[in-house]
Design an enzyme around this catalytic site. Sequence first.
Site, short mmCIF file in Angstrom:
data_model
loop_
_atom_site.label_atom_id
_atom_site.label_comp_id
_atom_site.label_asym_id
_atom_site.label_seq_id
_atom_site.Cartn_x
_atom_site.Cartn_y
_atom_site.Cartn_z
CB CYS A 1 -6.95 8.93 8.49
SG CYS A 1 -8.56 8.46 9.14
CB CYS B 1 -10.91 4.98 7.67
SG CYS B 1 -11.61 6.61 7.98
CB SER B 2 -8.15 6.09 4.00
OG SER B 2 -9.50 6.01 3.56
CB CYS B 3 -9.90 11.22 6.83
SG CYS B 3 -11.41 10.42 7.41
#
Length: 202
Positions: A101, A104-106
């Site tokens: 991602c 961010c951190s999906c």
Amino acid sequence: MAHGTAPTGAALRVRALESLLEEKGLVEPKALDAIVDTYETRVGPRNGARVVAKAWTDPAFRRRLLKNATAAVAELGISGPEGEHLVAVENTPSVHNLIVCTLCSCYPWPVLGLPPVWYKSFAYRSRAVRDPRGLLREFGLELPDHVEVRVWDASAEQRYMVIPERPAGTEKMTEEGLAELVTRDSMVGVAKIQPPARRASR
Ligand code: FE
């Protein structure tokens, strides 16, 4: 890649917020721990491993998984937050998939659990796009030049999981046995699955 370094600004803010909520009696620390534990270890990547093992042993399921992963994993009773619009991408001898991602951190929680620290790092997020082969080499995965690397950028709208290649020498294994071979890293695309013999001798 340096895994697990000093807490980041975000981690410290989360910690501060947590203590404040606890102090005000708004959250129960045990409840928070239970949620984290559920996604990190108990549910975690074991759900994804079940999905992969089923895809390896059931061609009709594999086709449904590639067509609509959210619906296919729901057949196994797997669903939940951050799991909507799941897409499964399949590794083959000529294609290697990697998920990231960049924003961010999906990450697909219901099948993979909580993302590891490195997945959220700026280094991983930027290098996965700029230099995926170099990044994979640092994870110990050297891909031959003829293998195409496909990088999938996850978002809140679409999250990915990799179906790794089934290793040689596993023809006689049961679905349960196969699931035990499947690692989190192989479903992110930063590792391949080792054949059982090589795992045993490591
Ligand atoms: Fe994200």
